[in-house]
Design an enzyme around this catalytic site. Sequence first.
Site, PDB file in Angstrom:
ATOM      1  N   ASN A   1       1.319   0.426   6.091  1.00 16.70           N
ATOM      2  CA  ASN A   1       1.721  -0.391   4.946  1.00 16.70           C
ATOM      3  C   ASN A   1       2.513  -1.565   5.496  1.00 16.70           C
ATOM      4  O   ASN A   1       3.476  -1.362   6.236  1.00 16.70           O
ATOM      5  CB  ASN A   1       2.590   0.438   3.988  1.00 16.70           C
ATOM      6  N   GLY A   2       2.109  -2.782   5.178  1.00 17.96           N
ATOM      7  CA  GLY A   2       2.814  -3.962   5.683  1.00 17.96           C
ATOM      8  C   GLY A   2       1.812  -4.999   6.153  1.00 17.96           C
ATOM      9  O   GLY A   2       0.624  -4.926   5.824  1.00 17.96           O
TER      10      GLY A   2
ATOM     11  N   ARG B   1       1.155   1.641  -5.967  1.00 13.16           N
ATOM     12  CA  ARG B   1       1.379   0.669  -4.897  1.00 13.16           C
ATOM     13  C   ARG B   1       0.098  -0.074  -4.508  1.00 13.16           C
ATOM     14  O   ARG B   1       0.127  -0.998  -3.706  1.00 13.16           O
ATOM     15  CB  ARG B   1       1.945   1.372  -3.652  1.00 13.16           C
TER      16      ARG B   1
ATOM     17  N   GLU C   1      -0.588  -8.541 -18.656  1.00  7.58           N
ATOM     18  CA  GLU C   1      -0.906  -7.709 -17.489  1.00  7.58           C
ATOM     19  C   GLU C   1      -1.664  -6.441 -17.854  1.00  7.58           C
ATOM     20  O   GLU C   1      -2.479  -5.979 -17.068  1.00  7.58           O
ATOM     21  CB  GLU C   1       0.319  -7.425 -16.612  1.00  7.58           C
TER      22      GLU C   1
ATOM     23  N   HIS D   1       5.593 -29.262 -27.643  1.00  4.87           N
ATOM     24  CA  HIS D   1       5.372 -30.236 -26.563  1.00  4.87           C
ATOM     25  C   HIS D   1       4.117 -29.878 -25.759  1.00  4.87           C
ATOM     26  O   HIS D   1       4.165 -29.759 -24.532  1.00  4.87           O
ATOM     27  CB  HIS D   1       6.597 -30.290 -25.649  1.00  4.87           C
TER      28      HIS D   1
ATOM     29  N   GLU E   1       8.998 -11.783 -21.363  1.00  7.79           N
ATOM     30  CA  GLU E   1       8.675 -10.427 -20.919  1.00  7.79           C
ATOM     31  C   GLU E   1       7.599  -9.803 -21.818  1.00  7.79           C
ATOM     32  O   GLU E   1       6.692  -9.118 -21.334  1.00  7.79           O
ATOM     33  CB  GLU E   1       9.956  -9.567 -20.893  1.00  7.79           C
TER      34      GLU E   1
ATOM     35  N   LYS F   1       4.000  -8.477 -20.395  1.00  5.01           N
ATOM     36  CA  LYS F   1       3.465  -7.129 -20.626  1.00  5.01           C
ATOM     37  C   LYS F   1       2.073  -7.219 -21.233  1.00  5.01           C
ATOM     38  O   LYS F   1       1.158  -6.516 -20.823  1.00  5.01           O
ATOM     39  CB  LYS F   1       4.364  -6.313 -21.579  1.00  5.01           C
TER      40      LYS F   1
ATOM     41  N   CYS G   1       0.864  -1.176   0.000  1.00  2.00           N
ATOM     42  CA  CYS G   1       0.000   0.000   0.000  1.00  2.00           C
ATOM     43  C   CYS G   1       0.901   1.227   0.000  1.00  2.00           C
ATOM     44  O   CYS G   1       2.108   1.117   0.174  1.00  2.00           O
ATOM     45  CB  CYS G   1      -0.850   0.024   1.259  1.00  2.00           C
TER      46      CYS G   1
ATOM     47  N   LYS H   1       2.667  -2.672  -7.988  1.00  2.00           N
ATOM     48  CA  LYS H   1       3.983  -2.560  -8.626  1.00  2.00           C
ATOM     49  C   LYS H   1       5.053  -3.438  -7.982  1.00  2.00           C
ATOM     50  O   LYS H   1       5.965  -3.902  -8.640  1.00  2.00           O
ATOM     51  CB  LYS H   1       4.429  -1.102  -8.609  1.00  2.00           C
TER      52      LYS H   1
ATOM     53  N   TRP I   1      -3.910  -1.817  -1.232  1.00  2.00           N
ATOM     54  CA  TRP I   1      -3.935  -3.051  -2.031  1.00  2.00           C
ATOM     55  C   TRP I   1      -4.277  -4.140  -1.025  1.00  2.00           C
ATOM     56  O   TRP I   1      -3.444  -4.531  -0.206  1.00  2.00           O
ATOM     57  CB  TRP I   1      -2.562  -3.274  -2.671  1.00  2.00           C
TER      58      TRP I   1
HETATM   59  C1  G6P Z   1       5.194  -6.995  -9.358  1.00  2.00           C
HETATM   60  C2  G6P Z   1       5.162  -6.006 -10.518  1.00  2.00           C
HETATM   61  C3  G6P Z   1       6.129  -6.445 -11.619  1.00  2.00           C
HETATM   62  C4  G6P Z   1       7.525  -6.628 -11.036  1.00  2.00           C
HETATM   63  C5  G6P Z   1       7.513  -7.611  -9.863  1.00  2.00           C
HETATM   64  C6  G6P Z   1       8.848  -7.658  -9.154  1.00  2.00           C
HETATM   65  O1  G6P Z   1       4.608  -8.189  -9.734  1.00  2.00           O
HETATM   66  O2  G6P Z   1       3.850  -5.873 -11.037  1.00  2.00           O
HETATM   67  O3  G6P Z   1       6.174  -5.451 -12.643  1.00  2.00           O
HETATM   68  O4  G6P Z   1       8.377  -7.079 -12.040  1.00  2.00           O
HETATM   69  O5  G6P Z   1       6.536  -7.199  -8.898  1.00  2.00           O
HETATM   70  O6  G6P Z   1       9.105  -6.392  -8.608  1.00  2.00           O
HETATM   71  P1  G6P Z   1      10.551  -5.888  -8.233  1.00  2.00           P
HETATM   72  O7  G6P Z   1      10.316  -4.559  -7.574  1.00  2.00           O
HETATM   73  O8  G6P Z   1      11.125  -6.889  -7.296  1.00  2.00           O
HETATM   74  O9  G6P Z   1      11.338  -5.777  -9.476  1.00  2.00           O
END
Ligand code: G6P
Length: 579
Positions: free
Chosen positions: A97-98, A27, A459, A475, A452, A456, A2, A574, A71
């Site tokens: 937050n936590g 966040r 998500e 496979h 990757e 993208k 959060c 994030k 969140w």
């Molecule tokens: C979340 C984000 C991703 C990110 C991952 C790891 O799932 O949505 O975009 O790659 O966390 O985050 P970090 O801060 O450890 O790179």
Amino acid sequence: MCGIVGYTGRKTAAPIIVNGLKKLEYRGYDSFGIATLGSGIEVCKHAGRISDNARSALHLNGTTGIGHTRWATHGAPNDANAHPHTDCKNRVAIVHNGIIENYADLKRQLIARGHRFLSETDTEVIAHLIEESYTGSLLSAVQQAVPVLQGSFALLVISPEEQGIIAARNASPLVIGMGDGEYFAASDMTPVVEYTERTIFLEDGDIASLSPDKLVIYHGKEPVNRPVELVDWSVEDTKKGGFAHYMLKEIYEQPQAFYNAIRALDTENLPGCAQKPASVAIVACGSSYHAGLIFKYLLEETCGIPARIEFASEFKYFPPPVSCLVVGITQSGETADTLTALKRAKSHNCPTIAITNVLGSTVSRIADSTIFMRAGPEISVAATKSFVAQLGVLMQMINLLSGEQFTKVLAHAHRAIEEVLLQDLSCAVLTCKQARSIFYVGRGPFYPVALEGALKMKEISYIHAEGYAAGELKHGPFALLSSETPVIAICMPDDTYGVMVANIKEIKARGAPVIALGIEGDSELADIVDIFIPLKRTHRFVQVLTSLVVLQLLAYYTAVALDRDVDKPRNLAKSVTIE
Ligand code: G6P
């Protein structure tokens, strides 16, 4: 995770907090709330996003206040579970937050002692604990409550009986911004840079007392000095700057991000443990994991250093690493699984390096050395420029380990990234936006590029997308191929080219449309695929970058065509601060 923000000064607090929460929405954004010291504690909290409901909070009075964007972890995202939470007598309001791990026990004990709970959150126990020990000093009440808590927390607490904020930190980030006659507290610098560049990063166990004219930081009960750090993020970095979305802005910032990242590391500051590692283990999550996988391929093929990579969340299920260098990659520096993996590596005496974008983040307190990639703030949830900056640092590390064979290549890579930003992807977008499922395939370092690209796409567009090593598609996934499942193939002129072309023909034979990224002028490839996206012939490292940027843009324009909420995709945050 959060986001929290607090303000105490001479200005009206609510607009500053609203503004700050909007910057922290990456966040978490399922509900929000603000409490100010007006006539008593004034609270406004709702399910939904602060950016859609800002007006509802602006009427709050007072020059001190705290805010939260959530969140959800404990309890659904509704009005009651939104922070701030208050005690039975409305003497304190808190944002958190936590995760409080022992909250269930504490809640049982507090209920037995007569406290009434209004939410299902773990956080609310903190308000009632502080209420119990509040006998005239909020600071001392927080100092008594905090040792009872197990878990992670960044807390901001206010009471109408005192002008100011008490802030406490344990394993969740908390930054203090030092203004002129005003102080800010926030989960990261983004809400603060607009007002001041002077910041202090609290340490675990710190409790700070902020009033308009004074900041005192205690570690436990003892006052301590913490260094003031000047933040080089500018307020412009945190704005959209004319782009439709933060994501597009951040994609366009990638040439600069890469340029800065390769300069974050040189022979002088390459950590000692990285100078000649016998072997490397990489731990990371999400996009950072994909950056790590690209690193593994390139490190092994150019330097011959054996590298293994694990999802940070799986690292603990393998035998402990033995005397290898462990590299943790995390843009936020706060991802719980990556932090735990690095702690485990340290407990086995492995040297550790962290690569992160956030100054003062928790990972820098855990790893033996930290490399800051200097990408500037990334607000969109989907990682783009932080990913390219990670690759900048990692490719520079390979360059240094290989006797600087790639210095020239890296020095010019930002230009190639810049050129590819203007690539016309309209036909590919049209195909993707109608798809039910999309497969991405590549070989060697282009396999993690495929992973990757697929991440993208899924998500932000919500289209099911999977990255595969091209050889693996037959496979199992072949059973899913049809005219509605486009396959995106990254087919570069290296020794995988022949077998990639063969794989593409097999895919075509099963009726799936193929979109290929290849080298301009490759008519053999262009003739067999449905859509050909030409890239300039460059060095292999640069081709990893340019193909990746094309896939980011493809995901972005597809999501826009489907009218998705690009910067704040559903259910995501994030970085994830729970295991
Ligand atoms: C979340 C984000 C991703 C990110 C991952 C790891 O799932 O949505 O975009 O790659 O966390 O985050 P970090 O801060 O450890 O790179």
